[in-house]
Design a protein around this motif. Sequence first.
Motif, PDB file in Angstrom:
ATOM      1  N   MET A 192      93.448  13.009  99.158  1.00 59.93           N
ATOM      2  CA  MET A 192      94.812  13.363  98.253  1.00 59.93           C
ATOM      3  C   MET A 192      95.073  14.750  98.356  1.00 59.93           C
ATOM      4  SD  MET A 192      95.678  10.828  96.038  1.00 59.93           S
ATOM      5  CE  MET A 192      96.304  11.110  94.690  1.00 59.93           C
ATOM      6  N   GLU A 193      96.478  15.023  98.258  1.00 58.40           N
ATOM      7  CA  GLU A 193      97.120  16.385  98.163  1.00 58.40           C
ATOM      8  C   GLU A 193      97.985  16.404  96.798  1.00 58.40           C
ATOM      9  OE1 GLU A 193      99.302  19.119 101.357  1.00 58.40           O
ATOM     10  OE2 GLU A 193      99.370  16.965 101.761  1.00 58.40           O
ATOM     11  N   THR A 194      97.743  17.633  96.240  1.00 58.77           N
ATOM     12  CA  THR A 194      98.593  18.029  95.153  1.00 58.77           C
ATOM     13  C   THR A 194      99.546  19.125  95.501  1.00 58.77           C
ATOM     14  OG1 THR A 194      96.752  17.320  93.708  1.00 58.77           O
ATOM     15  CG2 THR A 194      98.418  18.565  92.660  1.00 58.77           C
ATOM     16  N   LEU A 195     100.946  19.058  95.279  1.00 58.65           N
ATOM     17  CA  LEU A 195     101.851  19.707  95.427  1.00 58.65           C
ATOM     18  C   LEU A 195     102.767  20.405  94.161  1.00 58.65           C
ATOM     19  CD1 LEU A 195     103.208  17.803  98.586  1.00 58.65           C
ATOM     20  CD2 LEU A 195     101.598  19.756  98.841  1.00 58.65           C
ATOM     21  N   TYR A 196     103.123  21.444  94.330  1.00 58.54           N
ATOM     22  CA  TYR A 196     103.679  21.966  93.035  1.00 58.54           C
ATOM     23  C   TYR A 196     104.960  22.777  93.437  1.00 58.54           C
ATOM     24  CZ  TYR A 196      99.033  21.756  90.961  1.00 58.54           C
ATOM     25  OH  TYR A 196      97.913  21.324  90.492  1.00 58.54           O
ATOM     26  N   PHE A 197     105.937  22.455  92.818  1.00 59.50           N
ATOM     27  CA  PHE A 197     107.480  22.869  93.232  1.00 59.50           C
ATOM     28  C   PHE A 197     108.116  23.214  91.600  1.00 59.50           C
ATOM     29  CE2 PHE A 197     106.296  19.505  96.249  1.00 59.50           C
ATOM     30  CZ  PHE A 197     106.399  20.359  97.307  1.00 59.50           C
ATOM     31  N   GLU A 198     108.993  24.094  91.801  1.00 66.28           N
ATOM     32  CA  GLU A 198     109.774  24.918  90.761  1.00 66.28           C
ATOM     33  C   GLU A 198     111.212  24.988  91.070  1.00 66.28           C
ATOM     34  OE1 GLU A 198     109.509  28.312  87.526  1.00 66.28           O
ATOM     35  OE2 GLU A 198     107.654  27.228  88.217  1.00 66.28           O
ATOM     36  N   TYR A 199     111.965  24.545  90.235  1.00 63.48           N
ATOM     37  CA  TYR A 199     113.662  24.633  90.519  1.00 63.48           C
ATOM     38  C   TYR A 199     114.396  25.020  89.134  1.00 63.48           C
ATOM     39  CZ  TYR A 199     112.150  21.809  94.380  1.00 63.48           C
ATOM     40  OH  TYR A 199     111.349  21.147  95.480  1.00 63.48           O
ATOM     41  N   PRO A 200     115.328  25.776  89.380  1.00 67.13           N
ATOM     42  CA  PRO A 200     116.000  26.304  88.396  1.00 67.13           C
ATOM     43  C   PRO A 200     116.765  25.031  87.728  1.00 67.13           C
ATOM     44  CG  PRO A 200     117.055  27.063  90.029  1.00 67.13           C
ATOM     45  CD  PRO A 200     115.973  26.542  90.757  1.00 67.13           C
ATOM     46  N   ALA A 201     117.023  24.824  86.277  1.00 62.56           N
ATOM     47  CA  ALA A 201     117.770  23.802  85.615  1.00 62.56           C
ATOM     48  C   ALA A 201     118.474  24.702  84.571  1.00 62.56           C
ATOM     49  CB  ALA A 201     116.474  23.039  84.983  1.00 62.56           C
ATOM     50  N   ALA A 202     119.628  23.739  84.363  1.00 63.34           N
ATOM     51  CA  ALA A 202     120.540  24.407  83.552  1.00 63.34           C
ATOM     52  C   ALA A 202     121.150  23.037  82.381  1.00 63.34           C
ATOM     53  CB  ALA A 202     122.043  24.679  83.879  1.00 63.34           C
ATOM     54  N   LYS A 203     120.543  22.100  82.666  1.00 64.86           N
ATOM     55  CA  LYS A 203     121.075  21.004  81.872  1.00 64.86           C
ATOM     56  C   LYS A 203     119.659  20.309  80.894  1.00 64.86           C
ATOM     57  CE  LYS A 203     124.399  19.259  85.071  1.00 64.86           C
ATOM     58  NZ  LYS A 203     124.523  18.413  86.094  1.00 64.86           N
ATOM     59  N   THR A 204     120.088  20.011  79.763  1.00 68.60           N
ATOM     60  CA  THR A 204     118.948  19.543  78.972  1.00 68.60           C
ATOM     61  C   THR A 204     118.601  17.842  78.932  1.00 68.60           C
ATOM     62  OG1 THR A 204     119.669  21.062  77.203  1.00 68.60           O
ATOM     63  CG2 THR A 204     118.042  19.515  76.497  1.00 68.60           C
ATOM     64  N   LEU A 205     117.340  17.807  79.244  1.00 76.48           N
ATOM     65  CA  LEU A 205     116.917  16.189  79.116  1.00 76.48           C
ATOM     66  C   LEU A 205     116.241  16.125  77.600  1.00 76.48           C
ATOM     67  CD1 LEU A 205     116.157  14.244  81.650  1.00 76.48           C
ATOM     68  CD2 LEU A 205     113.658  15.085  81.409  1.00 76.48           C
ATOM     69  N   PHE A 206     116.615  15.098  77.319  1.00 72.53           N
ATOM     70  CA  PHE A 206     116.189  14.647  75.816  1.00 72.53           C
ATOM     71  C   PHE A 206     115.079  13.830  75.625  1.00 72.53           C
ATOM     72  CE2 PHE A 206     120.726  16.171  75.845  1.00 72.53           C
ATOM     73  CZ  PHE A 206     120.714  17.107  75.128  1.00 72.53           C
ATOM     74  N   HIS A 207     114.868  12.947  76.557  1.00 70.63           N
ATOM     75  CA  HIS A 207     113.926  12.032  76.171  1.00 70.63           C
ATOM     76  C   HIS A 207     112.840  11.807  77.734  1.00 70.63           C
ATOM     77  CE1 HIS A 207     116.045  10.434  72.753  1.00 70.63           C
ATOM     78  NE2 HIS A 207     117.166  10.555  73.745  1.00 70.63           N
ATOM     79  N   ARG A 208     111.700  11.388  77.287  1.00 68.90           N
ATOM     80  CA  ARG A 208     110.909  10.991  78.389  1.00 68.90           C
ATOM     81  C   ARG A 208     111.103   9.791  79.302  1.00 68.90           C
ATOM     82  NH1 ARG A 208     105.013  10.635  75.698  1.00 68.90           N
ATOM     83  NH2 ARG A 208     104.425  10.596  77.858  1.00 68.90           N
ATOM     84  N   ALA A 209     110.770   9.720  80.434  1.00 69.65           N
ATOM     85  CA  ALA A 209     111.150   8.459  81.181  1.00 69.65           C
ATOM     86  C   ALA A 209     109.799   8.150  82.018  1.00 69.65           C
ATOM     87  CB  ALA A 209     112.324   8.790  82.155  1.00 69.65           C
ATOM     88  N   HIS A 210     109.674   6.931  82.077  1.00 74.98           N
ATOM     89  CA  HIS A 210     108.203   6.489  83.320  1.00 74.98           C
ATOM     90  C   HIS A 210     109.101   5.287  84.045  1.00 74.98           C
ATOM     91  CE1 HIS A 210     104.583   4.215  83.464  1.00 74.98           C
ATOM     92  NE2 HIS A 210     104.412   4.942  84.772  1.00 74.98           N
ATOM     93  N   VAL A 211     108.931   5.614  85.379  1.00 73.99           N
ATOM     94  CA  VAL A 211     109.406   4.525  86.092  1.00 73.99           C
ATOM     95  C   VAL A 211     108.465   4.416  87.394  1.00 73.99           C
ATOM     96  CG1 VAL A 211     111.797   4.612  85.732  1.00 73.99           C
ATOM     97  CG2 VAL A 211     110.846   6.143  87.551  1.00 73.99           C
ATOM     98  N   GLY A 212     108.526   3.235  88.085  1.00 76.55           N
ATOM     99  CA  GLY A 212     107.904   3.019  89.110  1.00 76.55           C
ATOM    100  C   GLY A 212     106.224   2.721  88.978  1.00 76.55           C
ATOM    101  N   VAL A 213     105.451   2.320  90.010  1.00 79.89           N
ATOM    102  CA  VAL A 213     104.193   1.958  89.963  1.00 79.89           C
ATOM    103  C   VAL A 213     103.469   2.730  91.123  1.00 79.89           C
ATOM    104  CG1 VAL A 213     104.352  -0.151  88.433  1.00 79.89           C
ATOM    105  CG2 VAL A 213     104.314  -0.318  91.004  1.00 79.89           C
TER     106      VAL A 213
END
Length: 103
Positions: free
Chosen positions: A1-22
């Motif tokens: 297993m490998e864990t990676l971290y990334f960060e990106y600038p954002a300007a738009k608001t996300l209002f709700h949670r989402a869960h997709v895939g398995v």
Amino acid sequence: METLYFEYPAAKTLFHRAHVGVVGSGDLEILMEPSTEACTKVTVRTSVKGFGKTWAKVLERFFNTYDVAATVTINDFGATPGVVTMRLAQALEVEQDHEIIKR
């Protein structure tokens, strides 16, 4: 297993949670949650080591286009870049469907 971290600038608001895939052979799971920060923070847990540069490119392309403020967790089991992009788009679609249903 490998864990990676990334960060990106954002300007738009996300209002709700989402869960997709398995998490399964050749697929992945995405958990997307709203953030109060002006950035997107992504944590990738993958079973395939050594693809950090590929992950960086795929995620950078996506979040430069869809600059939503979110905390994103990706649990990967060998998904291709195309599947990653599709699942991310699907998560945004699920989040937007919450707004439509709410109205």
